[in-house]
Write a protein that holds these residues in place. Structure first.
Motif, short mmCIF file in Angstrom:
data_model
loop_
_atom_site.label_atom_id
_atom_site.label_comp_id
_atom_site.label_asym_id
_atom_site.label_seq_id
_atom_site.Cartn_x
_atom_site.Cartn_y
_atom_site.Cartn_z
N SER A 170 1.00 -0.73 0.14
CA SER A 170 0.06 -0.20 -0.36
C SER A 170 0.90 0.68 -0.34
O SER A 170 0.82 2.33 -0.45
N MET A 171 2.04 1.57 0.84
CA MET A 171 2.91 2.14 0.87
C MET A 171 3.16 2.89 -0.22
O MET A 171 3.39 3.79 -0.97
N LYS A 174 0.55 4.33 -3.31
CA LYS A 174 0.36 5.84 -2.37
C LYS A 174 1.60 5.74 -3.21
O LYS A 174 1.32 7.19 -3.26
#
Length: 425
Positions: A170-171, A174
């Motif tokens: 996810s990081m 992003k």
């Protein structure tokens, strides 16, 4: 496809490396490819997912301690890793403890939080625990040592491996990173630093350069290729003559869940979860992980001699191994396991560095290799990702999450500098 940085492998080391590479190089196109359907579905998902900072080696402690602090940070940021500081508990005979007594004192001097328990204290805290086997012919036949001392380490515990890799995924996304699942790397592409257009390049008189990867979906060219494929690293690296200094070995986990085990979830004194810590028994390096959220118990064994080094694409657990090897020891020390059989089981592979047991971060032109974590990939993952990013940037040192500095070349093959770990049981 063309990209600046290509990371092969979306396990914990691949995704940690990809995240830190993208974070430091936001203008670069960073791409991850993974042959499986999602993040961490290989050996990351099949690990015990435990962590500790109880080491004598400064290298081990630096990599693990800073990563553990980053786990805490992620939880504070709202990522639910199921982080549980349940502690580590080594159950030892007096003879075993005397062998590591100096190492224990050394760790305490270096700030590792430890506590020792005597036999009577352990019997009171763990009512089901058997510490003596006088007159037990089976126990004598198996050579089961008594339990005289418990060594407890505080800054240790477990998490959910799936949650951790999804957090890094996810990081990374992003930040604008790309991930392509179900894309299998077949071979590394070699070229020359200065190509002359001559058939058969690179020749031995040319400086070789890794130019990317041929996959089952086509060629991906990259300025830098990061190989983070764990136990499968040899399949890519060995054909180009790069020795990953790693050999795969199968490890198995058996999951038990039964009302008889409730007493392991009602133990005072070790941790806030009131569960038995991650526990290593004094025979055959057999371990128990009491999962505080699922109320299950994971059991495994670090069998060395007798377990072949072998790469398996789909390793399978061996029920007979549990019944004939693990169960006889387990139910002697903890009779609550008597007559219980696994409700689930799986097998994965350690990428074993057989000369010092520590991870490797090495590079050649166009390529960075991170691996050979020897079962400690999760507990050292964030530090290793930062070291990969520092190596890519050409820095001599990486700054770890806790602000400490780590010399990048210490984990290399050519300039390796690793202290011998003295706390080995």
């Amino acid at each position: 496809m063309r990209c600046d940085i290509l990371v092969v492998g979306a396990g914990i080391l691949g995704l940690s490396s990809a995240y830190h590479l993208k974070a430091e190089n936001p203008e670069k196109r960073v791409v991850v490819i993974e042959r499986l359907r999602g993040p961490g579905e290989g050996n990351t998902a099949k690990s015990e997912a435990v962590f500790r900072d109880a080491f004598t080696s400064e290298t081990n402690r630096a990599l693990a301690s800073s990563t553990i602090k980053f786990f805490k940070h992620l939880e504070e940021e709202g990522y639910n890793l199921r982080l549980a500081f349940t502690g580590y508990l080594w159950l030892l005979s007096e003879e075993q403890f005397n062998r590591v007594r100096d190492a224990v004192r050394e760790m305490e001097r270096d700030g590792v939080r430890l506590r020792t328990y005597q036999r009577d204290e352990l019997e009171e805290m763990i009512p089901d625990l058997v510490t003596r086997f006088e007159g037990d012919e089976e126990a004598e036949l198996m050579g089961l040592p008594p339990i005289d001392i418990g060594l407890f380490a505080y800054n240790c515990g477990c998490l959910r491996a799936e949650a951790l890799v999804k957090c890094y995924e996810s990081m990374f996304l992003k930040l604008g990173g790309e991930i392509h699942y179900k894309v299998e790397a077949k071979r590394l592409l070699l070229g020359a630093m200065e190509e002359l257009g001559i058939p058969g390049e690179p020749h031995v008189w040319q400086e070789p350069l890794v130019k990317g990867v041929e996959t089952d979906k086509g060629v991906i060219e990259a300025e830098t290729t990061v190989v983070a494929t764990g136990a499968w690293a040899g399949r890519l690296l060995e054909p180009i003559g790069f020795d990953p200094c790693m050999r795969p070995k199968k490890r198995q986990i058996f999951v038990l869940s039964d009302e008889k085990l409730n007493k392991l979830f009602n133990i005072e004194g070790f941790n806030q979860y009131r569960v038995l810590p991650f526990t290593i028994l004094p025979k055959s390096r057999l371990f128990l992980k009491v999962e505080p959220y699922e109320r299950s118990v994971w059991v495994g064994c670090s069998d060395e001699i007798g377990r072949a080094f072998a790469l398996e694409d789909d390793p399978q657990p061996e029920l007979e191994y549990y019944k004939d090897d693990i169960y006889p020891i387990l139910m002697k020390y903890l009779p609550c396991f008597r007559d219980l059989r696994p409700v689930n089981m799986w097998a994965g592979q350690y990428a074993v560095n057989s000369f010092d047991g520590n991870p490797i971060v090495e590079s050649i032109p166009g390529l960075i290799y991170v691996g050979a974590a020897s079962g400690s990939g999760i507990m050292k993952s964030d530090a290793l990702g930062r070291i990969v990013a520092a190596l890519y940037a050409g820095r001599e040192e990486a700054e770890l999450y806790d602000g400490s500095r780590f010399r990048v070349s210490d984990l290399s093959i050519e300039k390796r500098r690793i202290e011998r770990e003295r706390f080995v049981i």
